[in-house]
Enzyme design. Structure first.
Site, PDB file in Angstrom:
ATOM      1  N   SER A 239      23.724  38.742  44.166  1.00 26.09           N
ATOM      2  CA  SER A 239      23.988  37.761  43.121  1.00 26.09           C
ATOM      3  C   SER A 239      23.995  38.465  41.780  1.00 26.09           C
ATOM      4  O   SER A 239      23.721  39.660  41.691  1.00 26.09           O
ATOM      5  CB  SER A 239      22.920  36.669  43.139  1.00 26.09           C
ATOM      6  OG  SER A 239      21.702  37.218  42.681  1.00 26.09           O
ATOM      7  N   LYS A 240      24.284  37.694  40.754  1.00 26.43           N
ATOM      8  CA  LYS A 240      24.439  38.254  39.404  1.00 26.43           C
ATOM      9  C   LYS A 240      23.240  39.062  38.930  1.00 26.43           C
ATOM     10  O   LYS A 240      23.380  39.985  38.150  1.00 26.43           O
ATOM     11  CB  LYS A 240      24.692  37.118  38.408  1.00 26.43           C
ATOM     12  CG  LYS A 240      26.153  36.732  38.373  1.00 26.43           C
ATOM     13  CD  LYS A 240      26.423  35.782  37.225  1.00 26.43           C
ATOM     14  CE  LYS A 240      27.825  35.227  37.382  1.00 26.43           C
ATOM     15  NZ  LYS A 240      27.934  33.865  36.953  1.00 26.43           N
ATOM     16  N   ARG A 241      22.064  38.670  39.424  1.00 29.93           N
ATOM     17  CA  ARG A 241      20.899  39.395  38.908  1.00 29.93           C
ATOM     18  C   ARG A 241      20.851  40.836  39.407  1.00 29.93           C
ATOM     19  O   ARG A 241      20.141  41.668  38.860  1.00 29.93           O
ATOM     20  CB  ARG A 241      19.604  38.632  39.199  1.00 29.93           C
ATOM     21  CG  ARG A 241      19.165  38.705  40.607  1.00 29.93           C
ATOM     22  CD  ARG A 241      18.022  37.761  40.912  1.00 29.93           C
ATOM     23  NE  ARG A 241      17.959  37.571  42.333  1.00 29.93           N
ATOM     24  CZ  ARG A 241      17.393  38.426  43.178  1.00 29.93           C
ATOM     25  NH1 ARG A 241      16.809  39.513  42.728  1.00 29.93           N
ATOM     26  NH2 ARG A 241      17.405  38.191  44.466  1.00 29.93           N
ATOM     27  N   HIS A 242      21.626  41.161  40.455  1.00 31.95           N
ATOM     28  CA  HIS A 242      21.674  42.548  40.919  1.00 31.95           C
ATOM     29  C   HIS A 242      22.636  43.394  40.084  1.00 31.95           C
ATOM     30  O   HIS A 242      22.541  44.619  40.063  1.00 31.95           O
ATOM     31  CB  HIS A 242      22.153  42.612  42.371  1.00 31.95           C
ATOM     32  CG  HIS A 242      21.195  41.991  43.348  1.00 31.95           C
ATOM     33  ND1 HIS A 242      21.425  40.786  43.959  1.00 31.95           N
ATOM     34  CD2 HIS A 242      19.998  42.428  43.803  1.00 31.95           C
ATOM     35  CE1 HIS A 242      20.416  40.498  44.764  1.00 31.95           C
ATOM     36  NE2 HIS A 242      19.527  41.466  44.685  1.00 31.95           N
TER      37      HIS A 242
END
Ligand code: GLU
Length: 464
Positions: A239-242
């Site tokens: 997801s975006k947090r990665h």
């Protein structure tokens, strides 16, 4: 003929997981001399947008994964989905269900209370339609087998099966006569003559249900290959947090499409230890049996490394165009034919150091700065009084050179030797004057790229 498809729903961005699914479908079709198609699954009118479709088409084109035929828009095929549902109804393989939303809710709640999975109990399965309550629009449900099991021989997962008692009679047509997703996909894959469905393993449970629809219709089921999803370094779904997840975001960050494709190919598919596999090689080597069952982990550092490898191999003119597109967004720069020429001339040196197109553009930006250029702190520190005096002494000798790489190189060596300096002692202040920084490709190539007039102008500005 083998025919594959990529079938994204246009409800957001083009995720790199989707891009990898598209790549695998493309490579599988190419490897077997087949066709690769695209279906935009835009039946969910609320969530589908034209912008998301545009992003998918643009992302696929950028990756070199445009389909072999114009895309099929699922929403345009609704009449056909209805027709097939009605056929099943006419044959007694599907039935009208008149349950109200409330009734279904009660059914679910009761099942939950009794510790059973919440399934439709089939109460309209064998009921006479004359019992239909007035004024209620029915859904159409598939009369699914209740005994035995549904089995799928998956190209990646192997044989997977589920007892038919575990599945209820699914809705294929809603009360408003719109098809459900499961039904639409089966009808479209059949009509598009898809032979192999390669998709994310999050669709595996749908496959059992879709198999039941195929069987009811007496249609041949395509071969399925459910590929594991891409996870982040921590094992959670990517997801975006990665980091970046959308294909266009990778483009904006300066990744080359062939590097991204090579990386995605190696993510979950292997051919010995080979790391660098270009498109032609991938088509030759790819087959679905090389796809593993374990989830793969996204490694941004590895991708960046691979990008550097592809950058160094990339055509200079193409990279110059990419760099110009990035620089054109910076108002402080002047993009003229002259600057274009400078960038193209220095590209062989510039690309040796960069790991992304963005880095490449940053390292080329000095070529497009109008004089006098600003100096960064380190460059300013290098330009001592003594260094300035040296530059004033050097300038006329450079002016007399032919400004080829070999020509300026000879001047600099002569000058260093005759004044008792090391080459670096000449090159570093010169680099500061020419670029405003302390890093650039070879000083001879940098001088030649700037050209006589601009190089001398920058030296003069820095030396006075
Ligand atoms: N539209 C589905 C998705 O975007 C894919 C359906 C399929 O591949 O069968 O997840």
């Amino acid at each position: 003929m083998i025919r594959t498809r990529f079938a994204p729903s246009p409800t957001g961005l083009l995720h790199i997981g989707g891009a990898r699914t598209a790549l695998f479908n493309y490579l599988f079709a190419r490897h077997h001399g087949g066709e690769y198609l695209l279906r935009i699954e835009d039946t969910d009118r609320e969530r589908s947008t034209a912008e998301a479709t545009r992003v998918i088409l643009e992302g696929l084109a950028w990756l070199g994964l445009s389909p072999d035929q114009p895309p099929v828009y699922q929403s345009t095929r609704e009449a056909r989905h209805v027709e097939v549902a009605d056929q099943l109804l006419a044959k007694g393989l599907a039935y009208h269900c008149y349950c109200s939303a409330e009734e279904l809710k009660d059914m679910r709640e009761q099942a939950t209370r009794e510790g059973r999975p919440p399934r439709y109990d089939g109460r309209w399965r064998d009921r006479d339609p004359s019992e239909a309550p007035p004024g209620i629009a029915p859904t159409i449900r598939l009369k699914a087998p209740r005994e035995g099991e549904t089995l799928v021989d998956d190209m990646v997962q192997g044989i997977v099966r589920v007892g038919n008692a575990e599945m209820d009679d699914m809705i294929i047509l809603r009360a408003n006569r719109t098809p459900t997703y499961l039904h639409a996909v089966v009808v479209d894959d059949h009509d598009m003559e898809i032979t192999h469905v390669i998709r994310g393993d999050d669709h595996l449970t749908n496959t059992f249900r879709q198999k039941q629809i195929y069987d009811a219709l007496g249609w041949q089921t395509p071969h399925f290959g459910h590929i594991p999803l891409i996870h982040g370094a921590d094992g959670a779904k990517l997801s975006k947090r990665h980091g970046a997840v959308s294909v266009l975001e990778f483009r904006n960050q300066g990744f080359l499409p062939e590097a991204l494709c090579n990386y995605l190919l190696r993510l979950g598919w292997g051919h010995g230890d080979a790391e660098i596999i270009d498109r032609a090689e991938a088509i030759k080597l790819f087959d679905i049996d090389g796809v593993g069952r374990a989830a793969s982990r996204m490694d941004y550092a590895k991708l960046t490394h691979l990008n550097g490898v592809y950058l160094r191999a990339a055509d200079n003119d193409r990279l110059s165009d990419e760099v110009l597109a990035h620089l054109a967004t910076r108002p402080e720069l002047v993009i003229s034919d002259e600057t274009k020429h400078r960038i193209a001339t220095l590209m062989p040196g510039l690309k040796e150091r960069a790991k992304s197109v963005v880095e490449l553009a940053n390292s080329a930006a000095f070529l497009a700065l109008p004089s006098p250029i600003a100096l960064d702190d380190k460059a300013r520190a290098l330009l001592t009084g003594e260094a300035k005096a040296m530059l004033r002494e050097l300038a006329p000798q450079l002016a007399a050179s032919d400004f080829t790489i070999a020509g300026v190189d000879a001047v600099l060596r002569d000058f260093a030797e005759s004044t008792g300096r090391k080459l670096g002692q000449v090159a570093q202040p010169l680099r500061a004057a020419l670029t405003g920084t302390t890093t650039s490709p070879g000083i001879d190539a940098t001088l030649a790229a700037l050209g006589r007039d601009e190089a001398l102008r920058r030296i003069e500005n820095a030396a006075t």
